[in-house]
Design a protein around this motif. Structure first.
Motif, PDB file in Angstrom:
ATOM      1  N   SER A  55      36.277   7.807 -23.209  1.00 29.81           N
ATOM      2  CA  SER A  55      37.737   7.652 -23.333  1.00 29.81           C
ATOM      3  C   SER A  55      38.422   8.915 -23.825  1.00 29.81           C
ATOM      4  O   SER A  55      39.642   9.046 -23.722  1.00 29.81           O
ATOM      5  CB  SER A  55      38.057   6.487 -24.277  1.00 29.81           C
ATOM      6  OG  SER A  55      37.461   6.688 -25.547  1.00 29.81           O
ATOM      7  N   ASP A  58      40.060  13.766 -20.442  1.00 28.55           N
ATOM      8  CA  ASP A  58      41.413  13.797 -19.876  1.00 28.55           C
ATOM      9  C   ASP A  58      41.430  13.996 -18.370  1.00 28.55           C
ATOM     10  O   ASP A  58      42.397  13.621 -17.702  1.00 28.55           O
ATOM     11  CB  ASP A  58      42.221  14.932 -20.524  1.00 28.55           C
ATOM     12  CG  ASP A  58      42.293  14.805 -22.034  1.00 28.55           C
ATOM     13  OD1 ASP A  58      42.823  13.774 -22.509  1.00 28.55           O
ATOM     14  OD2 ASP A  58      41.817  15.711 -22.736  1.00 28.55           O
ATOM     15  N   LEU A  59      40.357  14.606 -17.834  1.00 31.90           N
ATOM     16  CA  LEU A  59      40.320  14.932 -16.407  1.00 31.90           C
ATOM     17  C   LEU A  59      38.878  14.896 -15.931  1.00 31.90           C
ATOM     18  O   LEU A  59      37.970  15.328 -16.655  1.00 31.90           O
ATOM     19  CB  LEU A  59      40.904  16.334 -16.169  1.00 31.90           C
ATOM     20  CG  LEU A  59      40.794  16.919 -14.754  1.00 31.90           C
ATOM     21  CD1 LEU A  59      41.646  16.132 -13.773  1.00 31.90           C
ATOM     22  CD2 LEU A  59      41.205  18.402 -14.764  1.00 31.90           C
ATOM     23  N   TYR A  60      38.670  14.368 -14.728  1.00 30.73           N
ATOM     24  CA  TYR A  60      37.333  14.304 -14.136  1.00 30.73           C
ATOM     25  C   TYR A  60      37.265  15.212 -12.913  1.00 30.73           C
ATOM     26  O   TYR A  60      38.178  15.236 -12.090  1.00 30.73           O
ATOM     27  CB  TYR A  60      36.997  12.871 -13.717  1.00 30.73           C
ATOM     28  CG  TYR A  60      36.845  11.929 -14.876  1.00 30.73           C
ATOM     29  CD1 TYR A  60      35.633  11.793 -15.533  1.00 30.73           C
ATOM     30  CD2 TYR A  60      37.931  11.179 -15.333  1.00 30.73           C
ATOM     31  CE1 TYR A  60      35.497  10.936 -16.616  1.00 30.73           C
ATOM     32  CE2 TYR A  60      37.804  10.322 -16.404  1.00 30.73           C
ATOM     33  CZ  TYR A  60      36.576  10.204 -17.042  1.00 30.73           C
ATOM     34  OH  TYR A  60      36.452   9.368 -18.114  1.00 30.73           O
ATOM     35  N   ALA A  83      37.326   7.133 -14.076  1.00 35.17           N
ATOM     36  CA  ALA A  83      38.750   7.458 -13.932  1.00 35.17           C
ATOM     37  C   ALA A  83      39.598   6.198 -13.815  1.00 35.17           C
ATOM     38  O   ALA A  83      40.693   6.115 -14.378  1.00 35.17           O
ATOM     39  CB  ALA A  83      38.953   8.355 -12.709  1.00 35.17           C
ATOM     40  N   ASN A  87      42.146   5.212 -16.471  1.00 41.14           N
ATOM     41  CA  ASN A  87      43.365   5.659 -15.786  1.00 41.14           C
ATOM     42  C   ASN A  87      43.614   7.157 -16.016  1.00 41.14           C
ATOM     43  O   ASN A  87      44.685   7.570 -16.456  1.00 41.14           O
ATOM     44  CB  ASN A  87      44.579   4.845 -16.243  1.00 41.14           C
ATOM     45  CG  ASN A  87      45.781   5.058 -15.328  1.00 41.14           C
ATOM     46  OD1 ASN A  87      45.627   5.335 -14.137  1.00 41.14           O
ATOM     47  ND2 ASN A  87      46.978   4.938 -15.882  1.00 41.14           N
ATOM     48  N   LYS A  88      42.603   7.953 -15.701  1.00 49.36           N
ATOM     49  CA  LYS A  88      42.686   9.397 -15.867  1.00 49.36           C
ATOM     50  C   LYS A  88      42.590  10.077 -14.495  1.00 49.36           C
ATOM     51  O   LYS A  88      41.981   9.538 -13.571  1.00 49.36           O
ATOM     52  CB  LYS A  88      41.556   9.896 -16.776  1.00 49.36           C
ATOM     53  CG  LYS A  88      41.595   9.348 -18.184  1.00 49.36           C
ATOM     54  CD  LYS A  88      42.811   9.856 -18.945  1.00 49.36           C
ATOM     55  CE  LYS A  88      42.908   9.241 -20.341  1.00 49.36           C
ATOM     56  NZ  LYS A  88      41.807   9.652 -21.214  1.00 49.36           N
TER      57      LYS A  88
END
Length: 233
Positions: A55, A58-60, A83, A87-88
């Motif tokens: 969690s 911030d970015l995948y 993601a 919800n990232k």
């Protein structure tokens, strides 16, 4: 911004955590076992070693191919699940572009990934104004056809990837002094390269929908070819 990057497109499974322009941790393992057995434990170990949770990401970034059909599905599905759950944003990266990104020197870079039957997944890349640029889009070519193109079009090339190792003698025999081979550590798609490219593209406003993101295979899988052949009988 913390980035989790994955690549499972070849035998090398690799994951990394980056924080903008810093690498916090990276785990790479070349093994025979399926990535489905190793990938999530690898991610958990890297995150745990850094006292982070999924969690916190911030970015995948994920390699979307070309490469192993099964491996790509595992990596892409894992990132899409993370993601979606948190919800990232996610950014899909070409495996070949990431391989070329390993080599920030040389005028012409040609990564090669083994595609079996004397074929390689390949493309042509260069650096321009500090950015990696695609000269020839990813394709799957017979190694001899690729060598014909290189010999005709380029004065000198830098090559890397498992395909360049597998076909090293053929490449040396044809290109001779025209070719420079990569160092060992840059012959696989590093998760750090996936992560850095994901940051660059995201900052340029490029991102993917985790619902529709899919691997880029470039050719049919063996199962698809067999089905098509049966349908044509």
């Amino acid at each position: 911004m913390k980035i989790l990057a994955l690549d499972t497109s070849t035998m090398m499974a690799t994951c990394a955590i980056l924080d903008e322009n810093r690498v916090l941790g990276e785990y790479s393992l070349n093994q025979e076992e399926t990535h489905s057995e190793k990938l999530v434990p690898m991610v958990k170990e890297v995150l745990g070693s850094l006292d982070l949770k999924v969690s916190d990401i911030d970015l995948y970034g994920v390699a979307i191919g070309p490469g192993s059909f099964t491996g790509l599905r595992i990596g892409v599905a894992t990132v899409k699940a993370f993601a979606h759950l948190f919800n990232k944003p996610v950014v899909g990266i070409s495996t070949l572009e990431a391989l070329a990104f390993n080599l920030p020197y040389g005028e012409t870079i040609i990564p090669m990934i083994d595609a079996r039957r004397d074929r390689v997944y390949t493309g042509v890349y260069t650096w321009e104004d500090g950015k990696i640029k695609t000269i020839m889009e990813p394709d799957v070519l017979n190694i001899y056809d690729l060598l014909d193109i290189i010999d005709k079009c380029y004065a000198q090339v830098l090559v890397n990837g498992d395909g360049s190792l597998l076909h090293k003698e053929k490449i040396k025999g044809r290109l001779k002094e025209k070719v420079i081979f990569s160092t060992i550590g840059n012959n696989f798609c590093r998760a750090t390269s996936i992560g850095e490219l994901a940051i660059i593209k995201y900052n340029e406003g490029i991102k993917d929908d985790y619902f529709t993101l899919v691997p880029e295979y470039l050719r049919e899988s063996q199962a698809q070819r067999e089905l098509r052949e049966r349908e044509q009988r």
